[in-house]
Write a protein that holds these residues in place. Structure first.
Motif, short mmCIF file in Angstrom:
data_model
loop_
_atom_site.label_atom_id
_atom_site.label_comp_id
_atom_site.label_asym_id
_atom_site.label_seq_id
_atom_site.Cartn_x
_atom_site.Cartn_y
_atom_site.Cartn_z
N VAL A 55 0.87 -1.17 0.00
CA VAL A 55 0.00 0.00 0.00
C VAL A 55 0.91 1.22 0.00
CG1 VAL A 55 -1.85 1.23 1.16
CG2 VAL A 55 -1.72 -1.27 1.34
N LEU A 56 0.83 2.04 -1.05
CA LEU A 56 1.73 3.17 -1.22
C LEU A 56 0.99 4.49 -1.05
CD1 LEU A 56 3.02 0.76 -2.89
CD2 LEU A 56 4.13 2.52 -4.26
N GLU A 57 1.66 5.43 -0.41
CA GLU A 57 1.17 6.81 -0.34
C GLU A 57 2.16 7.71 -1.08
OE1 GLU A 57 -1.66 7.64 0.91
OE2 GLU A 57 -2.18 5.97 2.21
N THR A 58 1.64 8.67 -1.84
CA THR A 58 2.54 9.64 -2.49
C THR A 58 2.95 10.76 -1.54
OG1 THR A 58 0.61 10.84 -3.36
CG2 THR A 58 1.64 9.20 -4.81
N HIS A 59 2.15 10.99 -0.49
CA HIS A 59 2.45 11.99 0.53
C HIS A 59 1.39 11.87 1.62
CE1 HIS A 59 -0.43 13.93 -2.15
NE2 HIS A 59 -0.71 14.83 -1.22
N ALA A 60 1.49 12.68 2.66
CA ALA A 60 0.44 12.73 3.68
C ALA A 60 -0.63 13.70 3.19
CB ALA A 60 1.02 13.20 5.02
N HIS A 61 -1.79 13.18 2.88
CA HIS A 61 -2.84 13.96 2.22
C HIS A 61 -3.56 14.88 3.20
CE1 HIS A 61 -2.35 11.24 -1.21
NE2 HIS A 61 -2.28 10.28 -0.31
N ALA A 62 -3.98 16.04 2.69
CA ALA A 62 -4.70 17.01 3.51
C ALA A 62 -6.18 17.07 3.18
CB ALA A 62 -4.08 18.41 3.32
#
Length: 233
Positions: A55-62
């Motif tokens: 499970v990948l995140e591109t950044h910490a989303h707002a």
């Protein structure tokens, strides 16, 4: 053999989620999953007979809460996040140049692209670039919070992403105009914010945007730093 990502959409936050699968069905990865669509995403994985391993995140989303923690608990997949985004519960803290391997022979190349946030990452797989909020179709992400920097974003796009093969498909993290995919070549020549602008011109443009604060920021950011496992939505 051409293998296409599965592109899924969240209408509330205009977020794209992607499922990547090995041709032999031996493994799969998901990028930027959204909490409210956990059941939908699990149904796709089950319907296609996939084993979710990353499970990948591109950044910490707002602007939305991730389902990364719940997906990890349900499937045993590894949570993989940019090391500069402050998401300590994830067991894989990614650095620029890393390779994530899944399935029998698949790999995802990790590209650090600061600008939208200081830790933002893009992912390259089989000629497909998953560009998060760094590069959108005919646009780019904002740069006014989470350690963002217009100058850094310009450098990330022009020095890293725009040096990729022009046929590379660009799959953005968001879209607000009904666009789902582009190419590096098209964005180099036509992107409304980046094409034919100098670094200084781009910085001036981004400083003048005066965008509203994301509505869910105070809830989403703390939750996403815990892989979405603690929030009040």
């Amino acid at each position: 053999m051409q293998v296409n990502p599965i592109q899924l959409f969240d209408a509330e936050s205009s977020t794209y989620t992607y499922i990547l699968s090995a041709p032999d069905g031996s493994g799969a990865a998901i990028i930027d999953p959204v909490d409210r669509h956990l059941a939908r995403d699990m149904a796709h994985i089950a319907r296609l007979g996939l084993q979710l391993t990353h499970v990948l995140e591109t950044h910490a989303h707002a602007d939305h809460v991730t389902s990364a923690g719940r997906l990890r608990a349900m499937t045993g997949a590894k949570a993989c996040v940019p090391s500069g985004c402050g998401i300590p519960p994830a067991e894989v803290q990614l650095e620029d140049g890393d390779l994530l391997r899944f399935g029998a022979r698949e790999h995802i190349a990790v590209i650090h692209t600061p600008g939208h946030t200081a830790g933002s990452m893009c992912y390259l797989w089989r000629g497909n670039l998953f560009s998060g909020d760094t590069l959108l179709v005919d646009g780019c992400g904002r740069t006014d919070f989470q350690g963002g920097s217009a100058a850094d974003l310009y450098d990330s796009v022009t020095r890293k992403l725009f040096t990729l093969d022009e046929r590379t498909r660009v799959w953005p993290g968001h879209d607000y105009q009904g666009q789902s995919v582009s190419t590096i070549g098209w964005e180099k020549r036509h992107n409304a914010r980046l094409a034919h602008r100098s670094r200084d011109e781009f910085v001036t443009l981004m400083a003048a945007l005066e965008l509203p604060r994301p509505r869910l920021m105070d809830v989403a950011l703390p939750a996403n730093r815990k892989l979405g496992l603690a929030h009040g939505i």
